[in-house]
Enzyme design. Structure first.
Site, PDB file in Angstrom:
ATOM      1  N   LYS A 270     -12.491  21.322  -1.960  1.00  0.00           N
ATOM      2  CA  LYS A 270     -11.108  20.812  -2.004  1.00  0.00           C
ATOM      3  C   LYS A 270     -10.130  21.915  -2.390  1.00  0.00           C
ATOM      4  O   LYS A 270      -9.102  22.104  -1.753  1.00  0.00           O
ATOM      5  CB  LYS A 270     -11.024  19.665  -3.025  1.00  0.00           C
ATOM      6  N   ASN A 271     -10.460  22.646  -3.441  1.00  0.00           N
ATOM      7  CA  ASN A 271      -9.488  23.615  -3.953  1.00  0.00           C
ATOM      8  C   ASN A 271      -9.370  24.862  -3.082  1.00  0.00           C
ATOM      9  O   ASN A 271      -8.484  25.682  -3.308  1.00  0.00           O
ATOM     10  CB  ASN A 271      -9.834  24.007  -5.392  1.00  0.00           C
TER      11      ASN A 271
ATOM     12  N   CYS B 217       0.941  15.623 -14.952  1.00  0.00           N
ATOM     13  CA  CYS B 217      -0.129  14.872 -14.299  1.00  0.00           C
ATOM     14  C   CYS B 217      -1.083  14.361 -15.354  1.00  0.00           C
ATOM     15  O   CYS B 217      -0.839  14.518 -16.541  1.00  0.00           O
ATOM     16  CB  CYS B 217      -0.851  15.732 -13.273  1.00  0.00           C
TER      17      CYS B 217
ATOM     18  N   ARG C 184       2.413  20.064 -16.094  1.00  0.00           N
ATOM     19  CA  ARG C 184       1.946  20.967 -15.028  1.00  0.00           C
ATOM     20  C   ARG C 184       3.095  21.908 -14.678  1.00  0.00           C
ATOM     21  O   ARG C 184       3.723  21.774 -13.617  1.00  0.00           O
ATOM     22  CB  ARG C 184       1.543  20.109 -13.833  1.00  0.00           C
TER      23      ARG C 184
ATOM     24  N   ASP D 165     -12.851  22.301 -14.784  1.00  0.00           N
ATOM     25  CA  ASP D 165     -13.170  21.125 -13.961  1.00  0.00           C
ATOM     26  C   ASP D 165     -14.590  20.611 -14.216  1.00  0.00           C
ATOM     27  O   ASP D 165     -14.897  19.451 -13.927  1.00  0.00           O
ATOM     28  CB  ASP D 165     -13.003  21.452 -12.468  1.00  0.00           C
TER      29      ASP D 165
ATOM     30  N   ARG E 124     -10.334  11.459  -4.661  1.00  0.00           N
ATOM     31  CA  ARG E 124      -9.442  12.613  -4.470  1.00  0.00           C
ATOM     32  C   ARG E 124     -10.238  13.911  -4.343  1.00  0.00           C
ATOM     33  O   ARG E 124      -9.763  14.881  -3.772  1.00  0.00           O
ATOM     34  CB  ARG E 124      -8.478  12.739  -5.662  1.00  0.00           C
TER      35      ARG E 124
HETATM   36  C1  UD1 Z   1      -6.340  24.787 -10.039  1.00  0.00           C
HETATM   37  C2  UD1 Z   1      -7.278  23.759  -9.492  1.00  0.00           C
HETATM   38  C3  UD1 Z   1      -7.736  22.828 -10.605  1.00  0.00           C
HETATM   39  C4  UD1 Z   1      -8.319  23.629 -11.758  1.00  0.00           C
HETATM   40  C5  UD1 Z   1      -7.350  24.713 -12.210  1.00  0.00           C
HETATM   41  C6  UD1 Z   1      -7.922  25.629 -13.262  1.00  0.00           C
HETATM   42  C7  UD1 Z   1      -6.460  23.474  -7.233  1.00  0.00           C
HETATM   43  C8  UD1 Z   1      -5.832  22.585  -6.226  1.00  0.00           C
HETATM   44  N1  UD1 Z   1      -6.577  22.987  -8.479  1.00  0.00           N
HETATM   45  O1  UD1 Z   1      -5.191  24.115 -10.511  1.00  0.00           O
HETATM   46  O2  UD1 Z   1      -8.728  21.946 -10.081  1.00  0.00           O
HETATM   47  O3  UD1 Z   1      -8.560  22.755 -12.840  1.00  0.00           O
HETATM   48  O4  UD1 Z   1      -6.970  25.533 -11.076  1.00  0.00           O
HETATM   49  O5  UD1 Z   1      -9.084  26.218 -12.815  1.00  0.00           O
HETATM   50  O6  UD1 Z   1      -6.888  24.571  -6.925  1.00  0.00           O
HETATM   51  N2  UD1 Z   1       0.282  27.075 -15.900  1.00  0.00           N
HETATM   52  C9  UD1 Z   1       1.508  27.379 -16.426  1.00  0.00           C
HETATM   53  N3  UD1 Z   1       2.504  27.772 -15.575  1.00  0.00           N
HETATM   54  C10 UD1 Z   1       2.307  27.879 -14.234  1.00  0.00           C
HETATM   55  C11 UD1 Z   1       1.041  27.570 -13.711  1.00  0.00           C
HETATM   56  C12 UD1 Z   1       0.035  27.159 -14.558  1.00  0.00           C
HETATM   57  O7  UD1 Z   1       1.734  27.281 -17.624  1.00  0.00           O
HETATM   58  O8  UD1 Z   1       3.251  28.237 -13.513  1.00  0.00           O
HETATM   59  C13 UD1 Z   1      -0.808  26.607 -16.789  1.00  0.00           C
HETATM   60  C14 UD1 Z   1      -1.237  25.175 -16.456  1.00  0.00           C
HETATM   61  O9  UD1 Z   1      -0.421  24.227 -17.083  1.00  0.00           O
HETATM   62  C15 UD1 Z   1      -2.643  25.134 -16.972  1.00  0.00           C
HETATM   63  C16 UD1 Z   1      -3.136  26.564 -16.706  1.00  0.00           C
HETATM   64  O10 UD1 Z   1      -1.964  27.363 -16.551  1.00  0.00           O
HETATM   65  O11 UD1 Z   1      -2.632  24.895 -18.347  1.00  0.00           O
HETATM   66  C17 UD1 Z   1      -4.039  26.685 -15.518  1.00  0.00           C
HETATM   67  O12 UD1 Z   1      -3.353  26.287 -14.370  1.00  0.00           O
HETATM   68  P1  UD1 Z   1      -3.659  26.858 -12.933  1.00  0.00           P
HETATM   69  O13 UD1 Z   1      -4.698  27.919 -12.969  1.00  0.00           O
HETATM   70  O14 UD1 Z   1      -2.358  27.170 -12.303  1.00  0.00           O
HETATM   71  O15 UD1 Z   1      -4.281  25.580 -12.236  1.00  0.00           O
HETATM   72  P2  UD1 Z   1      -3.868  24.936 -10.866  1.00  0.00           P
HETATM   73  O16 UD1 Z   1      -3.655  25.983  -9.838  1.00  0.00           O
HETATM   74  O17 UD1 Z   1      -2.794  23.940 -11.083  1.00  0.00           O
END
Ligand code: UD1
Length: 419
Positions: free
Chosen positions: A22-23, A116, A121, A305, A397
């Site tokens: 998925k990711n 979320c 997020r 995850d 999902r």
């Molecule tokens: C992706 C994965 C999700 C996984 C996560 C961490 C997808 C679709 N989802 O989510 O399944 O759990 O990586 O491995 O690929 N953060 C900030 N600011 C930002 C972006 C992120 O503070 O602009 C924080 C987030 O709140 C979170 C952490 O960084 O606490 C990790 O987020 P991130 O690595 O961005 O995860 P996703 O890409 O959302």
């Protein structure tokens, strides 16, 4: 509402094929719009998040059709630059389309993704990266307006290796004039799969899988084919289910190195693991003992995850397992439900302590998020009697045919849809 009924206590035996990731598929689907190309994506899991990404593509004016596990996308006719709120809400990670739309059309408009199930997020790192590439971004009434007068290559140093921010920066940088270097980039295998797809699109890019990714130049191609990597979290789920219920299961078509931290923990717990080149066999027949402390961090460390899943597999392990969740603020919502099955878990802030119990007993529980829902299923397989998991729609999902897979291995599971 989707409801799972699980009669625990049946050991799992057999071979299974693990779904596409998925990711990995979601950012690749976003990448298909960077040029007006035709793309054939093989090994696309049938998931509600993938359907949501197809709806976004159609809204943008692209053709997106599924035939079995293949998704065909033609982005030649893309004629819109916005994503409406309903579609943003359906899949929070749709913010990944921002960099791709900007790369293609130099303007994009979408609603701000809210918090979320896992907590807030924020997308500050995404926006910072796009701004440094030359995007002008402002927020008006919860809506993001982005435009640029030509993106330019630059150096982007992420203060945290966010997966989504790395992907957004990679996608936008494809359209930038000159070289872009992303430092402190996420190193997840899905980032490598995106790099492989972008290369097929004609992008000159290297470094994915290391903390430094360089993007420099783009000679667009019109027809692209790609096989999506296997889902490492679905692989971890199958392993944790086997550890919880006992049995012997072989995962086919997987890359064992992608989920090594999970297999290492299970091995320490007493499971036998046989690693092949593209397969992995788990034999869980001995009583389990608690693994060493589990600390979630960006790849290659233990994945957030898989935290709920391994926790579910540890509930009867002798001793105490200490989990520290460092990635998401609100990722222990499964704990209160696991306790209904008789689990002994206490949570203080980011730390959860799980002390193994002799037995778990089936109960009525509710799933609050995707991996938490799968964790309830994992625990229920090792519990005596019937567990009913309400609100189990979250599971679809991220998992294609999870119940069918478990049934094929000998589990007693039924899924119904009730009002
Ligand atoms: C992706 C994965 C999700 C996984 C996560 C961490 C997808 C679709 N989802 O989510 O399944 O759990 O990586 O491995 O690929 N953060 C900030 N600011 C930002 C972006 C992120 O503070 O602009 C924080 C987030 O709140 C979170 C952490 O960084 O606490 C990790 O987020 P991130 O690595 O961005 O995860 P996703 O890409 O959302």
């Amino acid at each position: 509402m989707s409801i799972w009924r699980i009669h625990g206590g049946k050991s799992l035996y057999g071979d299974i094929k693990i779904q596409g990731a998925k990711n990995a598929v979601l950012p690749i689907m976003a990448a298909t719009i960077i040029t007006g190309c035709e793309t054939e994506l093989i090994n696309c899991p049938q998931l509600s998040d993938v359907e949501a990404a197809m709806s976004i593509l159609r809204h943008l004016g692209c053709i997106a059709q599924r035939d079995g596990d293949t998704v065909y996308i033609n982005s030649h006719g893309m004629c819109r630059t916005d994503i409406p709120h309903e579609l943003m809400r359906e899949m929070r990670s749709s913010v990944i389309f921002l960099g791709a739309i900007l790369a293609r059309t130099h303007e994009a408009k979408m609603s701000y993704p809210g918090g979320c199930e896992l907590g807030p997020r924020p997308i500050d790192l995404h926006l910072e990266a796009l701004r440094s590439l030359g995007a002008d971004i402002y927020d008006s009434g919860g809506c993001l307006h982005c435009s640029d007068r030509g993106l330019h290559g630059t150096r982007i140093n992420l203060s945290f290796p966010s997966v989504g921010a790395t992907e957004n920066a990679m996608l936008a940088a494809c359209a930038a004039e000159g070289e872009t270097v992303i430092t402190n980039a996420a190193r997840e295998p899905e980032i490598l799969d995106l790099q492989e797809f972008l290369r097929k699109l004609g992008v000159s890019i290297h470094g994915a899988g290391t903390p430094t990714i360089t993007i420099d130049g783009f000679k667009p191609r019109s027809v692209v084919g790609h096989r999506v990597m296997t889902d490492r979290i679905a692989s971890a789920t199958a392993l944790c289910c086997t550890a919880s219920s006992k049995g012997c299961v072989t995962l086919k078509g997987v890359v064992p190195a992608h989920f090594e931290t999970v297999t290492d923990a299970l091995e320490y717990m007493g499971c036998d693991i046989e690693r092949g080149r593209n397969s992995l066999k788990i034999t869980a027949e001995k009583p389990l003992r608690a693994p060493k402390p589990i600390v979630t961090r960006p790849y290659p460390d233990f994945p957030t995850d898989a935290q709920p899943l391994l926790m579910a597999a540890c509930l009867k392990a002798e001793g105490t397992t200490v989990f520290t969740e460092n990635i998401f603020e609100n990722r222990y919502r499964h704990v209160v439900e696991l306790k209904r099955l008789g689990a002994d878990i206490s949570v203080v802030g980011r730390v959860a302590m799980v002390t193994g119990v002799q037995k778990l007993v089936g109960a009525q529980v509710s799933s609050a998020d995707l991996r938490g829902g799968a964790a309830l299923v994992t625990a229920a397989l090792g519990a005596q009697g019937e567990t009913v998991v309400y609100d189990a729609g979250h599971i679809s999902r991220g998992y294609e045919g999870l119940s069918e897979m478990l049934i094929s291995l000998g589990a007693d599971v039924s899924v119904t849809s009730e009002d």
